[in-house]
Design an enzyme around this catalytic site. Structure first.
Site, short mmCIF file in Angstrom:
data_model
loop_
_atom_site.label_atom_id
_atom_site.label_comp_id
_atom_site.label_asym_id
_atom_site.label_seq_id
_atom_site.Cartn_x
_atom_site.Cartn_y
_atom_site.Cartn_z
CD GLU A 1 -10.37 -40.10 21.01
OE1 GLU A 1 -9.61 -40.96 20.52
OE2 GLU A 1 -10.00 -39.30 21.87
CG HIS B 1 -7.14 -40.22 18.08
ND1 HIS B 1 -7.23 -39.72 19.36
CD2 HIS B 1 -5.95 -39.71 17.61
CE1 HIS B 1 -6.19 -38.97 19.63
NE2 HIS B 1 -5.40 -38.95 18.59
CG ASP C 1 -7.91 -31.84 15.94
OD1 ASP C 1 -7.00 -30.99 15.80
OD2 ASP C 1 -7.69 -33.04 16.12
CG ASN D 1 -7.15 -43.83 20.60
OD1 ASN D 1 -6.71 -43.21 19.64
ND2 ASN D 1 -8.05 -43.32 21.43
P1 PGA Z 1 1.00 -36.50 18.51
O1 PGA Z 1 -0.57 -36.65 18.34
O2 PGA Z 1 1.53 -36.00 17.22
O3 PGA Z 1 1.17 -35.48 19.62
O4 PGA Z 1 1.52 -37.86 18.87
C1 PGA Z 1 -1.08 -37.28 17.22
C2 PGA Z 1 -2.54 -37.57 17.43
O5 PGA Z 1 -2.95 -37.82 18.57
O6 PGA Z 1 -3.29 -37.56 16.43
#
Ligand code: PGA
Length: 239
Positions: A143, A138, A67, A136
């Site tokens: 999302e 995702h 992404d 959450n």
């Molecule tokens: P993070 O993000 O590794 O910074 O916790 C993971 C994500 O949001 O997929």
């Protein structure tokens, strides 16, 4: 789902790097699906070390990232292209022309989504995809929603993700409101998935994943349908 519980972040980072290195060693011209965020940084450090020690080479490897924020310039130090350069690509023997991140400067983000999806298909799919998980649930920027999109697409970030990611920006208002992300179908084109999770704040999302139910309200639960997923996590996520 294979589950590897590690005693801390360092062990998780090493185990994930070893799993990725196995793929690179057995198929030097493999396609790696890579991810950004705090979680994989230690894994990338291990891969850099292995590369410098001559244990693995990225010379023939192709990468596609999950992404990118939209809109964002690749020179912006919060862009995921910048992150990948600084955390991995600048330190290993990879050909940067063979690395792809969705284009955060694309004039037409929907066309960019289609281009990226076609690129993944043209590469013959992804050999191994690294994933993190949001608080959450995702994966990528897919999302929680009433339905999930299959292909790479532009999406609105939820308030929870904007708040979680604001730690990297000067203030919450600087966080882009949209992103380009692989869809659930793009992620499922990967032959193998390594899901890395560390930190008690991810516990609820991982419990939903391990409850053996699927729901678009927690996109990571879709991973229960994939035939080859390895969860590499720290003890605080599952205890
Ligand atoms: P993070 O993000 O590794 O910074 O916790 C993971 C994500 O949001 O997929």
């Amino acid at each position: 789902m294979n589950i590897i519980v590690c005693k801390n972040y360092e062990e998780m980072s090493l185990r994930a790097a070893e799993l990725l290195a196995e793929v690179v060693k057995s198929k030097p011209a493999c396609v790696l699906g890579l991810a950004t965020g705090s979680t994989p940084v230690g894994m990338y450090q291990n891969l850099i070390r292995m590369n410098k020690a001559g244990e693995i080479s990225f010379k023939d490897v192709t990468t596609v990232n999950l992404d990118e924020y939209y809109p964002i310039d690749p020179e912006n130090d919060q862009s995921y292209r910048y992150f990948m350069n600084v955390n991995l690509f600048d330190h290993v023997d990879i050909d940067k022309a063979k690395t792809s991140v969705p284009d955060g400067t694309a004039k037409d983000p929907e066309a960019e989504g289609r281009r990226y999806e076609a690129l993944i298909s043209a590469l013959g799919g992804i050999d191994v995809q690294i994933l993190g998980i949001g608080r959450n649930g995702h994966i990528g920027f897919n999302e929680p929603d009433a339905s999930l999109v299959l292909d790479t697409h532009v999406t609105d970030l939820t308030p929870s993700t904007i708040e979680a990611n604001s730690r990297f920006f000067a203030s919450e208002k600087d966080v882009p409101r949209q992103a380009l992300t692989m869809g659930i179908g793009s992620i499922f084109k990967a032959k193998k998935i390594i899901l890395m999770v560390s930190g008690a704040e991810k516990k609820a999302a991982v419990s939903a994943l391990l409850a053996r139910r699927i729901s678009t309200a927690s996109p990571a639960t879709m991973l229960n349908l994939h035939p080859d997923v390895t969860l590499v996590c720290t003890t605080d996520v599952v205890d």
